[in-house]
Design a protein around this motif. Sequence first.
Motif, PDB file in Angstrom:
ATOM      1  N   ALA A 179      58.176 -19.597   8.058  1.00  0.00           N
ATOM      2  CA  ALA A 179      58.642 -18.424   7.969  1.00  0.00           C
ATOM      3  C   ALA A 179      59.025 -17.774   9.379  1.00  0.00           C
ATOM      4  O   ALA A 179      59.858 -17.119   9.528  1.00  0.00           O
ATOM      5  CB  ALA A 179      57.897 -17.431   7.053  1.00  0.00           C
ATOM      6  N   ARG A 183      62.596 -16.729  10.848  1.00  0.00           N
ATOM      7  CA  ARG A 183      62.679 -15.354  11.484  1.00  0.00           C
ATOM      8  C   ARG A 183      63.160 -15.492  12.827  1.00  0.00           C
ATOM      9  O   ARG A 183      64.294 -14.889  13.112  1.00  0.00           O
ATOM     10  CB  ARG A 183      61.685 -14.363  11.301  1.00  0.00           C
ATOM     11  N   ARG A 184      62.415 -16.132  13.734  1.00  0.00           N
ATOM     12  CA  ARG A 184      63.018 -16.128  15.054  1.00  0.00           C
ATOM     13  C   ARG A 184      64.337 -16.776  15.308  1.00  0.00           C
ATOM     14  O   ARG A 184      65.138 -16.263  16.277  1.00  0.00           O
ATOM     15  CB  ARG A 184      61.967 -16.817  15.823  1.00  0.00           C
ATOM     16  N   ALA A 187      66.821 -14.480  14.419  1.00  0.00           N
ATOM     17  CA  ALA A 187      67.198 -13.290  15.320  1.00  0.00           C
ATOM     18  C   ALA A 187      68.006 -13.877  16.480  1.00  0.00           C
ATOM     19  O   ALA A 187      68.873 -13.027  17.004  1.00  0.00           O
ATOM     20  CB  ALA A 187      65.656 -12.797  15.574  1.00  0.00           C
TER      21      ALA A 187
END
Length: 744
Positions: A179, A183-184, A187
């Motif tokens: 996760a 997410r990184r 981004a």
Amino acid sequence: MRIIFRFGGIALLVAAIVILAVLPFATSFVEQWTRRDVELRSQLVFNSARDQVVSLLARDDVGRLAGLFERIASDERVLAIGYCDGEDLRSPTRNMPASFTCAQAARSDTQSFSTIAAEGRNILVSSFPLTVAGREGHLVVLHDLSYADRRGGQARNYLFLALAGVAFGAAALAAMIAALIMRRWLASIRQALENARAGAAGQPERENMIPLGQEIRDVLQELEASRRTIDAAHTDWSPDTLRAALANELSGSEVIVVSNREPYIHNRAQNGGIVLQIPASGLVSALEPVVRACGGTWVAHGSGTADRETVDASDRVPVPPAHPSYTLRRVWLTDEEQDGYYYGAANEGLWPLCHIAFVRPIFREQDWQLYRAVNEKFADAVVAEAKREDPIILVQDYHFALLPRMIRNRLPQATIVTFWHIPWPNAETFGICPWREEIIDGLLGSSILGFHTQAHCNNFMDAVDAYVESRIDREQDSVTFGGEETLIRPYPISIEWPPTALEGQKPVEECRRVVRERLGLPLDMRIGVGIERFDYTKGILDRMQAIDALLNEHPEWKGNFAFVQVAAPTRSKLANYRQLQEEAEALAREINERHGSAGYEPIKLLIRHHEPDEVFELFRSADLCIVSSLHDGMNLVAKEFVAARDDEEGVLILSAFAGASRELSEALIVNPYNAHAMGQAINRALTMSQNEQRERMRLMRDQVKERNVYRWAGQMLLSASRLRKRQRIRRLIASGRKRAPANA
């Protein structure tokens, strides 16, 4: 979300495969560990009961032997016990399986273990050889192994549950990591899209990452391997073992040894030539074989009259001369420095302070200033010799109490192992030293500080507690001072095995004949020996008084027993040492006049240095050896006498105040201050049967063989290795913490 579940599912699948693969090995490991535990219990039973069993068998006391066996078998883990006299099973206990016979036991010249099936269960049979009145037999101890199966099943269940828990935890962790990665990643894509939309896409920032977790795991694995090496109870320590241990644990490390006494001295002979001398020093005899084994550099005071003529431009000389294996770096001292540092502060101050031998220590401020200056000079030499910023430095003895701190200030990453070869007094006694705080500070510059016995370690920590502000961890035996930790450890020193001086020695009977002819003694004369330097801590006068007491109380030994006292002159500049030699000569004359006769002197006083081969020849020719130290850190003469007696005969009479008495308990332990009791011990030694001599000597030789000087050095160097690896872990963790904010 699907990717997250996929990561978790893969983690669960891998964990399940690991569980199925590991369980059989884990169960087998538990069973093997349990069996080894039972074997060790059998050895403990045998070691505890051996002497009683031999005694009862020798007296053929069947009733008491059966009672002893039943008491041993009352232990819930011991099934049965008996004695195999050939094929005849004697005094079996009540629970002995009816089908068991001596033929089922795996008997040999050494202890052996075998597994048999009887009455529907597996039984471990431990067999231990015994010699009773010249007849060979075996003590057999039986253990029921059924509980091992139960323990294996329990371990399998517990391990399954533990691994299952770890698997679910790992799956959850994998999902969380996935996760975070997602997410990184999202981004970064979003940022890239925004940069592209703005027409100013920047270069991606390079992350400063290090494989911290993997490095720590590697170091921990190395640390565990080191622990297994150093704790191996059955390792036969030898030069090859030591070299292998250093190659595995300290590969590429630089080793530097520092001592006042040099291992090889070059002196100018009367004919103008140069002669080589090996000094009569316990430190040299213990340490020189170790340096030969591991190489490196030995820094020492060049004291020989021809030492300067035999070094190169850098004051170095390769040694040993015949087969060089390491470098000797000599440090030069002026007469003033030698008088103040060596004779003054070290031998008139620290030596009597630490030995508590009823000689008042003398403390002069000028001596201390020179002691400090010489320690600085040696620190400079060590730094000059160091080719790396993190060498391993072995600092030897009370001449260099300040040196560890001086080296630490110059080489902060060095691993400094200091060994204090003499006793350390109790805190109250040490408190009379005017430089006590400076000495403690100097020694706590060490990474590891070693003494001969745990009692000396305790005394040192008591002194630290009394005189400096520090944090003492009694459980870990460490002192933290000035933000740095020093480990305090006992390392009982020993000798090389087999001793080099034993090579080329004549058979014992030939040595007995040669020595008696050389001394002008009849071939049937019983002789005792004492060999040391003329030092007031060695109890030379006390043992002469014991000879006097022996001849007074047992006049039958007059004309039948002579004592050969070898004493090498030492520190003759000091009044106490000159006075001791004069008193010894006068006392020997007095005793010889009182008990001697034409052609017979009960005491032969030989005042000169003897080479190691001469010493071993004397040891092999003697019926007994007396070591009557009034206070001694260890005393290697006692161990050398034991090592010299490959015929397993001869008796060692040993002072209770020598550190060696903690290890050589089969010697006749005496109080050297009690001349009467020492005289009785000499009489007992002279009348002891050969069988008892062999039993005692065999046990002592096993002790010296197993705990030899290579083990002593190996323990210290491997402790240094473990410490260096812990420090690497700390540095890696500290480095990771510093980098963490940048990577956040």
